[in-house]
Scaffold this motif. Sequence first.
Motif, mmCIF file in Angstrom:
data_model
loop_
_atom_site.group_PDB
_atom_site.id
_atom_site.type_symbol
_atom_site.label_atom_id
_atom_site.label_comp_id
_atom_site.label_asym_id
_atom_site.label_seq_id
_atom_site.Cartn_x
_atom_site.Cartn_y
_atom_site.Cartn_z
ATOM 1 N N PHE A 1 -7.048 -4.528 4.032
ATOM 2 C CA PHE A 1 -6.974 -3.076 3.887
ATOM 3 C C PHE A 1 -6.718 -2.650 2.446
ATOM 4 O O PHE A 1 -6.664 -1.465 2.154
ATOM 5 N N GLY A 2 -6.499 -3.590 1.564
ATOM 6 C CA GLY A 2 -6.129 -3.272 0.196
ATOM 7 C C GLY A 2 -4.619 -3.196 0.066
ATOM 8 O O GLY A 2 -3.886 -3.290 1.053
ATOM 9 N N PRO A 3 -4.142 -3.019 -1.158
ATOM 10 C CA PRO A 3 -2.693 -2.999 -1.383
ATOM 11 C C PRO A 3 -2.009 -1.863 -0.627
ATOM 12 O O PRO A 3 -2.535 -0.757 -0.538
ATOM 13 N N SER A 4 -0.832 -2.157 -0.099
ATOM 14 C CA SER A 4 -0.052 -1.117 0.585
ATOM 15 C C SER A 4 0.776 -0.306 -0.397
ATOM 16 O O SER A 4 1.243 0.780 -0.061
ATOM 17 N N VAL A 5 0.963 -0.827 -1.581
ATOM 18 C CA VAL A 5 1.699 -0.123 -2.630
ATOM 19 C C VAL A 5 1.117 -0.552 -3.973
ATOM 20 O O VAL A 5 0.693 -1.687 -4.132
#
Length: 157
Positions: free
Chosen positions: A111-115
């Motif tokens: 999903f890509g970086p969460s932060v």
Amino acid sequence: MSTTPRERNARCSVARSLEILGEKWTLLVVREAFFGVTRFADFRARLGIAPDVLTARLETLVEGGVLERRPYRDAGQRQRDEYVLTEAGGQLKTALAAFVEWGDEYRPSGFGPSVVYVEEATAEPVRLAFLTQDGRELEPDEVALVRGPGSLGDAAA
């Protein structure tokens, strides 16, 4: 002279840090504190953590000097405590960023970086790096671990 594992761990920076930060959920509580969460119910709601586990993690973080307990009272309610990062807790931002970077690289979610860590003034992305005293950046494989003055010489630093 032989030393016990307890004596070795008392000298080890990693072992001492893990006494406070090494339990499941602990760094997630700290992460939420960086996002501004301070109240028990909000930590529970954001993390989905059992109340007894959250109580234990908050207590460990308070005892370890990472969070500070501060009383508050909402109108018509009893006094409760909120949990605010201390100076020591604020310094964990670098450690959390290292976990984020490692997790994004070696445990990607798809999903890509969460932060994303950014410079506050410009919103430009930043990254962690090893820097020499004169400011040169080194790759991790250019950095060695050496025993410090607190080491026993045959134990982890």
